[in-house]
Design a protein around this motif. Structure first.
Motif, PDB file in Angstrom:
ATOM      1  N   TYR A 151       0.880  -1.240  -0.076  1.00  0.00           N
ATOM      2  CA  TYR A 151      -0.179  -0.052   0.060  1.00  0.00           C
ATOM      3  C   TYR A 151       0.889   1.166   0.058  1.00  0.00           C
ATOM      4  O   TYR A 151       1.792   1.442   0.754  1.00  0.00           O
ATOM      5  CB  TYR A 151      -0.796  -0.021   1.302  1.00  0.00           C
ATOM      6  N   PHE A 163       1.358   5.027   0.531  1.00  0.00           N
ATOM      7  CA  PHE A 163       0.666   6.215   1.335  1.00  0.00           C
ATOM      8  C   PHE A 163       0.760   7.339   0.448  1.00  0.00           C
ATOM      9  O   PHE A 163       0.189   8.449   0.754  1.00  0.00           O
ATOM     10  CB  PHE A 163       1.377   6.448   2.720  1.00  0.00           C
ATOM     11  N   THR A 164       1.772   7.521  -0.545  1.00  0.00           N
ATOM     12  CA  THR A 164       2.003   8.689  -1.363  1.00  0.00           C
ATOM     13  C   THR A 164       0.811   8.819  -2.465  1.00  0.00           C
ATOM     14  O   THR A 164       0.365   9.858  -2.676  1.00  0.00           O
ATOM     15  CB  THR A 164       3.449   8.674  -2.240  1.00  0.00           C
ATOM     16  N   ARG A 165       0.671   7.861  -3.008  1.00  0.00           N
ATOM     17  CA  ARG A 165      -0.465   7.686  -3.961  1.00  0.00           C
ATOM     18  C   ARG A 165      -1.862   7.196  -3.409  1.00  0.00           C
ATOM     19  O   ARG A 165      -2.880   7.095  -4.325  1.00  0.00           O
ATOM     20  CB  ARG A 165      -0.137   6.560  -5.032  1.00  0.00           C
ATOM     21  N   HIS A 166      -1.891   6.794  -2.059  1.00  0.00           N
ATOM     22  CA  HIS A 166      -3.192   6.281  -1.443  1.00  0.00           C
ATOM     23  C   HIS A 166      -3.990   5.116  -2.422  1.00  0.00           C
ATOM     24  O   HIS A 166      -5.139   5.086  -2.564  1.00  0.00           O
ATOM     25  CB  HIS A 166      -3.957   7.531  -1.278  1.00  0.00           C
TER      26      HIS A 166
END
Length: 73
Positions: A44, A46-49
Motif C-alpha cells: 500500500y 501512502f503517497t498515491r493512496h
C-alpha cells in the motif's frame, strides 16, 4: 535488498523507500508491504493512496519508519 524487505514485511513495519519508477524517475514512497514474490512485491503506497506493485531490483534504499510512543500523563 529482498532480505531487508522480508524483514520489514515480517515485522509489519512502515517503510520509506527510494525507488526508480517505470519512467526512470527517482521517487520517495512511504509503503506498507503486503505481499512478496520472486521479482516483485505489492504494497500500500501512502503517497498515491493505493495498492501498487513494485519491482525489487528498482529499489534504491529502504528505511523502516520508527514511531516513538508518547507517554500519556
Amino acid at each position: 535488498m529482498k532480505e531487508q524487505l522480508l524483514k520489514m514485511f515480517k515485522r509489519n513495519l512502515l517503510v520509506d523507500m527510494m525507488y526508480i519508477d517505470k519512467n526512470n524517475a527517482i521517487t520517495k514512497r512511504r509503503i506498507k508491504v503486503t505481499k512478496i514474490t520472486n521479482d516483485t512485491f505489492s504494497a500500500y503506497c501512502f503517497t498515491r493512496h493505493a495498492n501498487r506493485t513494485f519491482t525489487i531490483e528498482n529499489i534504491l534504499a529502504l528505511k523502516p519508519v520508527i514511531q516513538k510512543e508518547r507517554d500519556i500523563i
